[in-house]
Design an enzyme around this catalytic site. Structure first.
Site, PDB file in Angstrom:
ATOM      1  N   ASP A  32      39.763  42.322  36.983  1.00 51.48           N
ATOM      2  CA  ASP A  32      40.134  43.777  37.472  1.00 51.48           C
ATOM      3  C   ASP A  32      39.076  44.418  38.177  1.00 51.48           C
ATOM      4  O   ASP A  32      38.055  44.530  37.837  1.00 51.48           O
ATOM      5  CB  ASP A  32      40.311  44.587  35.955  1.00 51.48           C
ATOM      6  CG  ASP A  32      40.695  46.050  36.061  1.00 51.48           C
ATOM      7  OD1 ASP A  32      40.680  46.729  34.885  1.00 51.48           O
ATOM      8  OD2 ASP A  32      41.150  46.343  37.133  1.00 51.48           O
ATOM      9  N   GLU A  57      44.687  44.142  39.806  1.00 50.08           N
ATOM     10  CA  GLU A  57      44.436  43.493  38.431  1.00 50.08           C
ATOM     11  C   GLU A  57      45.455  42.206  38.568  1.00 50.08           C
ATOM     12  O   GLU A  57      46.398  42.101  39.023  1.00 50.08           O
ATOM     13  CB  GLU A  57      45.218  44.383  37.439  1.00 50.08           C
ATOM     14  CG  GLU A  57      44.165  45.136  36.848  1.00 50.08           C
ATOM     15  CD  GLU A  57      45.089  45.669  35.455  1.00 50.08           C
ATOM     16  OE1 GLU A  57      45.706  46.795  35.735  1.00 50.08           O
ATOM     17  OE2 GLU A  57      45.095  45.145  34.368  1.00 50.08           O
TER      18      GLU A  57
END
Lengths: 374, 359
Positions: free
Chosen positions: B9, B104
């Site tokens: 992320d 992500e």
């Protein structure tokens, strides 16, 4: 039961009506042609329950009888046979069919003719006469603008409003709308029906191009077309047609006059460079010049052309789906057309500069929104 | 076989890209989004987060929390470029990459191209390569399934690396506060608190039936994750079928005006997501969940493309006619489906859209 027929003649008749047959019909027997023989005449029926087509051919036969014959096997056989008389021998007990030709013997199993759905009659109907040429023109002028949206069934067909003096064909998919009027349809009544696209497509393929007469009989649920030795009966779309008159602008007084084929050829070239999703082309009309341009930012493609035109009105910039314009202009025959506009977010109209005898054609197309700051 | 899943992320992605590309923004509270009254933030920099500024927050609220907040308009092209760069790095290790958005992704490195048995070493390398290539930091979570990996990546943000080893997984989830669970939002968490459910351990005490009775269909998912279980595979070919936004309300909505206001807010967020992914669709669905967790959906399909705000608004207005308030509404959502991704839109202002006759 036995009959003899020329392979190519039979094939021709079968191909006239074969388009009715669907690949996966509701009732399996509809994958068959219905053969009925009476007094030396073979009557062939194909149906999908909504639409049925019937044709006739003279054969050599002594008996009377009927059988359902698998359409695909029969067609494929005939297509691959050299022209010659072929003999059909049918065992009405076992429904087996034997075809004998100079080349050999083919055996296939048919089905009981009485299982074939009955083709409806048009009773208590109205009748209209029109020429096949006129009907062909009306179909090709309108059919491309019908909708595929099954949620709006009325728009999947062509609306025919029959009135004394003038009869009107209308098709729309919500993006464009075609209105085609004829003053040469003979009718003693006033009615409106919606004919499904499939039926019209079939008609388009079999209607004779030379001028012959088509008689149409219809009631609220079915329409029956008859010409030469072919008959078609189709179920009508039982829906209210949208109020199309209201969306046709009457005050588009920004009028461009242009040569249709030049406009069309230019659009075909420019469209190559348009974004493939929107097909958007930009028309910029200033003075007596039309500038047509397109761009596809994803591929850095762009193109533009200038055409001369006559123009009566304010300068205007408007976007359209090129595919729509091309389809519409290709379906016209007139050498010059008017493009009548009002605002860049309002419907545009394409009409022939000079209408043909007894006809009045109007094509409407909705614009594509242009980027404001280009 | 125990799987090795990494969740990567990017840290405050959009804001970090802006700070990287514009040195004047470095060390300052930055929000990406439009400052207008109806605007919503997409991302806030860590400096801004200290003031309580969060993503998906109305710009007006954010400006009040942090008066020095600098608003920057999103540059999706720049984000897309970074996104492509990091995906290229992922693929040096495995092709089992499932991107969740531009910033992500899940990676299944149980088997990997360079035969490193340790997922932690791989995650470290990936983070290092991302930093070298993009000058941005990412956080990595490592564990045996997607649910745990996702939670792990959030444990040490920014620039974090966190491992939940399989033998510690059950214990870890038992201690985890429910609001940290991936898939449990703040409203559901509050409701759980009211029921005395504070941690994974508390959640585990409820039967599957009890959970579905209280929380609807998602209850069986809660049942699984409370046991640290998640069998969902990392799917590299996941094609987005729909794109939506929804919100659960702290207080049930009891009149139509409230419903309209909330839908307008959800529309803002959906609009940003649509722009971010260049998505348009043919079907609009509104989802309504009532206070008793009964859920209804109403949808409408159109001929052209649905993309711009006013179009979406007019469609949900139409659908609202089929929605009753009943005992109160706890959740509203708007979803666009029948998407088309092969076809790219050039512009984001509704231009290029085919106008329709009013028939």
């Amino acid at each position: 039961m036995k009959f003899i027929v020329t392979s190519s003649a039979l094939l021709k008749e079968l191909q006239n009506i074969n388009g009715v047959i669907t690949t996966n019909p509701v009732v399996p027997i509809l994958e068959n042609f219905l053969f009925e023989i009476e007094s030396g005449k073979l009557t062939i029926t194909a149906s999908d329950l909504q639409t049925s087509m019937i044709t006739e051919i003279d054969v050599e036969a002594k008996e009377t009888g009927s059988i359902a014959v698998p359409a695909k096997i029969l067609l494929d056989t005939l297509k691959n046979l050299p022209e010659q008389p072929v003999t059909f021998s049918i065992d009405e007990e076992s429904y087996s069919i034997e075809i004998n030709s100079d080349n050999g013997r083919y055996k296939l199993s048919g089905e009981n003719a009485t299982d074939f759905p009955k083709v409806p009659n048009v009773s208590d109907g109205f009748s209209v006469e029109m020429s096949s040429e006129m009907l062909l023109t009306a179909i090709s002028n309108t059919i491309f603008a019908t909708s595929n949206d099954e949620l709006r069934p009325a728009m999947t067909g062509v609306y025919l409003n029959i009135e004394e003096g003038n009869s009107t064909f209308v098709a729309t998919d919500g993006h464009r709308l075609i209105k085609y009027q004829r003053s040469d349809i003979t009718s003693d009544n006033q009615n409106a029906i919606i004919i499904p696209r499939k039926a019209l497509n079939l008609l388009k393929n079999v209607l004779p191009a030379e001028n012959s007469s088509v008689s149409v009989e219809y009631n609220l649920s079915n329409a029956f077309f008859e010409f030469s030795h072919v008959r078609m009966i189709c179920r009508l779309i039982d829906e209210r047609y949208p109020d199309y008159e209201n969306v046709i602008p009457a005050d588009n007084d920004n009028i461009m006059t242009i040569n249709r084929t030049e406009f069309l050829s230019s659009l075909k070239r420019i469209a190559i460079y348009a974004n493939k999703t929107t097909n958007q082309v930009k028309l910029k009309i200033t003075g007596s010049e039309l500038q047509i341009s397109a761009e596809d930012l994803d591929f850095s493609n762009e193109a533009n052309e200038r055409l001369s035109c006559e123009h009566d009105g304010e300068d205007i910039v408007i976007g359209f789906n090129a595919r729509f314009l091309i389809e519409m202009l290709s379906n016209m025959e007139n050498p010059e057309i008017f493009l009548k506009l009002s605002e860049s977010n309002r419907a545009g109209l394409i009409v022939p500069k000079e209408q043909g005898d007894g006809e009045d054609l109007l094509m409407l197309v909705m614009p594509v929104m242009l980027n404001n700051y280009t | 076989m125990v799987r090795k899943i990494i969740h990567i992320d990017m840290d405050a992605f959009y804001a970090s890209v802006e700070q990287r590309d514009n040195p004047e923004l470095k060390g300052k509270p930055v929000a990406v989004g439009s400052p207008g009254t109806r605007g919503v933030l997409t991302t806030a920099s860590y400096e801004a987060r200290r003031y309580g500024v969060k993503s998906a927050m109305p710009s007006k609220v954010a400006a009040r929390l942090c008066p020095d907040l600098i608003f920057v308009r999103p540059r999706f092209d720049a984000y897309k470029k970074v996104s492509d760069e990091i995906r290229e790095i992922f693929h040096q290790y495995t092709d089992l990459v499932e991107p969740l958005s531009l910033d992500e992704a899940f990676l299944d490195v149980s088997e990997n191209k360079i035969n490193i048995p340790s997922a932690t070493i791989i995650a470290k390398e990936i983070k290092q390569k991302i930093k070298e290539k993009t000058h941005l930091t990412a956080s990595a979570g490592i564990s045996m399934n997607k649910f745990l990996a996702k939670i792990a990546s959030d444990m040490q943000k920014p620039d974090g690396l966190f491992l939940i080893p399989p033998e510690k997984a059950v214990e870890f989830v038992e201690k985890l506060p429910v609001e940290k669970f991936f898939g449990i939002g703040k409203v559901t968490a509050r409701k759980m608190h009211e029921l005395g459910i504070k941690t994974g351990y508390d959640l585990k005490q409820l039967s599957k039936r009890e959970l579905t009775r209280r929380f609807g269909k998602v209850g069986s998912y809660y049942f699984q994750i409370a046991r640290a279980e998640d069998n969902r595979e990392v799917n590299p070919n996941r094609i987005r079928k729909s794109l939506g936004a929804e919100n659960t309300f702290t207080k049930d909505l009891i009149d139509m005006q409230e419903v309209r206001n909330e839908l307008e807010n959800i529309l803002e967020i959906l609009h940003i997501r649509l722009k971010k992914s260049n998505t348009k669709g043919k079907t609009l669905t509104i989802k309504v969940k009532y206070s008793d967790f009964q859920q209804i959906t109403r949808s409408k399909t159109v001929d052209g493309w649905i993309q711009d705000k006013s179009h979406i608004r007019s469609l949900y207005e139409e659908l609202l006619d089929q929605v009753e308030i009943r005992n109160g509404i706890r959740l509203l959502g708007i979803t666009l489906s029948h998407l088309n991704h092969e076809e790219h839109e050039n512009k984001e202002d509704g231009s290029g859209s085919q106008l329709i006759l009013d028939l």
